[in-house]
Design a protein around this motif. Structure first.
Motif, PDB file in Angstrom:
ATOM      1  N   SER A  98       0.825  -1.205   0.000  1.00  6.35           N
ATOM      2  CA  SER A  98       0.000   0.000   0.000  1.00  6.35           C
ATOM      3  C   SER A  98       0.862   1.259   0.000  1.00  6.35           C
ATOM      4  O   SER A  98       0.609   2.198  -0.756  1.00  6.35           O
ATOM      5  CB  SER A  98      -0.923  -0.013   1.221  1.00  6.35           C
ATOM      6  N   ARG A  99       1.879   1.267   0.840  1.00 10.33           N
ATOM      7  CA  ARG A  99       2.763   2.440   0.915  1.00 10.33           C
ATOM      8  C   ARG A  99       3.493   2.649  -0.408  1.00 10.33           C
ATOM      9  O   ARG A  99       3.585   3.769  -0.906  1.00 10.33           O
ATOM     10  CB  ARG A  99       3.769   2.265   2.054  1.00 10.33           C
ATOM     11  N   TRP A 101       2.494   1.728  -3.348  1.00  9.02           N
ATOM     12  CA  TRP A 101       1.535   2.099  -4.377  1.00  9.02           C
ATOM     13  C   TRP A 101       1.198   3.586  -4.300  1.00  9.02           C
ATOM     14  O   TRP A 101       1.006   4.239  -5.310  1.00  9.02           O
ATOM     15  CB  TRP A 101       0.270   1.261  -4.249  1.00  9.02           C
ATOM     16  N   LYS A 102       1.149   4.128  -3.084  1.00  3.43           N
ATOM     17  CA  LYS A 102       0.722   5.512  -2.879  1.00  3.43           C
ATOM     18  C   LYS A 102       1.858   6.526  -2.951  1.00  3.43           C
ATOM     19  O   LYS A 102       1.607   7.708  -3.153  1.00  3.43           O
ATOM     20  CB  LYS A 102       0.036   5.645  -1.518  1.00  3.43           C
ATOM     21  N   THR A 103       3.074   6.101  -2.771  1.00  6.45           N
ATOM     22  CA  THR A 103       4.181   7.039  -2.629  1.00  6.45           C
ATOM     23  C   THR A 103       4.856   7.377  -3.959  1.00  6.45           C
ATOM     24  O   THR A 103       4.690   6.672  -4.945  1.00  6.45           O
ATOM     25  CB  THR A 103       5.241   6.490  -1.651  1.00  6.45           C
ATOM     26  N   ARG A 104       5.609   8.469  -3.933  1.00  9.14           N
ATOM     27  CA  ARG A 104       6.435   8.842  -5.086  1.00  9.14           C
ATOM     28  C   ARG A 104       7.909   8.683  -4.758  1.00  9.14           C
ATOM     29  O   ARG A 104       8.769   8.999  -5.571  1.00  9.14           O
ATOM     30  CB  ARG A 104       6.175  10.285  -5.487  1.00  9.14           C
TER      31      ARG A 104
END
Length: 167
Positions: A98-99, A101-104
């Motif tokens: 999840s982290r 997938w959401k992070t840049r």
């Protein structure tokens, strides 16, 4: 997370050992995973941040692990219990997935995760039994997914940097 991960790895090893006449070295990956998970759990307990609470996700995973453990005590079905436990170990990767997938920004080390992917691949050479193979293959697949997500983050980060740099 590390508490239920330790319990799940312990259940996985116990069901493996009970399924046939295997030793701890016959599934070396599961054995060393238990030592690692237990060590991290103890280190977090002794030196970690004691202000954090169990999240709803953590509580759900812990309940699932307890249900699987109860199933095993009642049925003594080592194979089904082992397989269900692998599902819990897959779910344990969800917070990192999840982290990522959401992070840049990738905060994970490629070197460490590649080494962690190679380790179960090597363990396949010495593991004995179907359950040990399932454990190793599950680990390989989960880690490869994380590596692909890490590559995705790196790609998106570079793409974003290129767009910002050319603007």
């Amino acid at each position: 997370m590390w508490i239920f991960f330790t319990i799940a790895v312990a259940i996985s090893l116990a069901t493996y050992l009970k399924s046939d006449n295997f030793s701890l070295l016959d599934n070396i990956l599961n054995t060393t995973d238990l030592v690692l998970a237990l060590s991290v759990t103890i280190a977090i307990y002794l030196w970690g941040d004691h202000t954090s609470r169990f999240s709803r996700f953590d509580k759900g995973c812990l309940v699932a692990v307890v249900v699987i453990l109860l199933f095993w005590f009642v049925t003594r079905n080592h194979v089904v219990t082992h397989t269900l436990t692998q599902g819990i170990l897959v779910i344990a990767y969800f917070p990192v997935v999840s982290r990522l997938w959401k992070t840049r920004e990738n905060s994970e080390s490629f070197l460490i995760w590649i080494a962690m992917a190679v380790t179960p691949a090597i363990s396949l050479l010495s593991s004995k039994g179907t359950l040990a193979t399932i454990y190793s293959v599950r680990a390989i697949v989960c880690i490869l997914v994380l590596l692909m997500l890490m590559l995705r983050v790196e790609y998106l980060s570079r793409k974003h940097s290129d767009l910002v740099g050319s603007a």
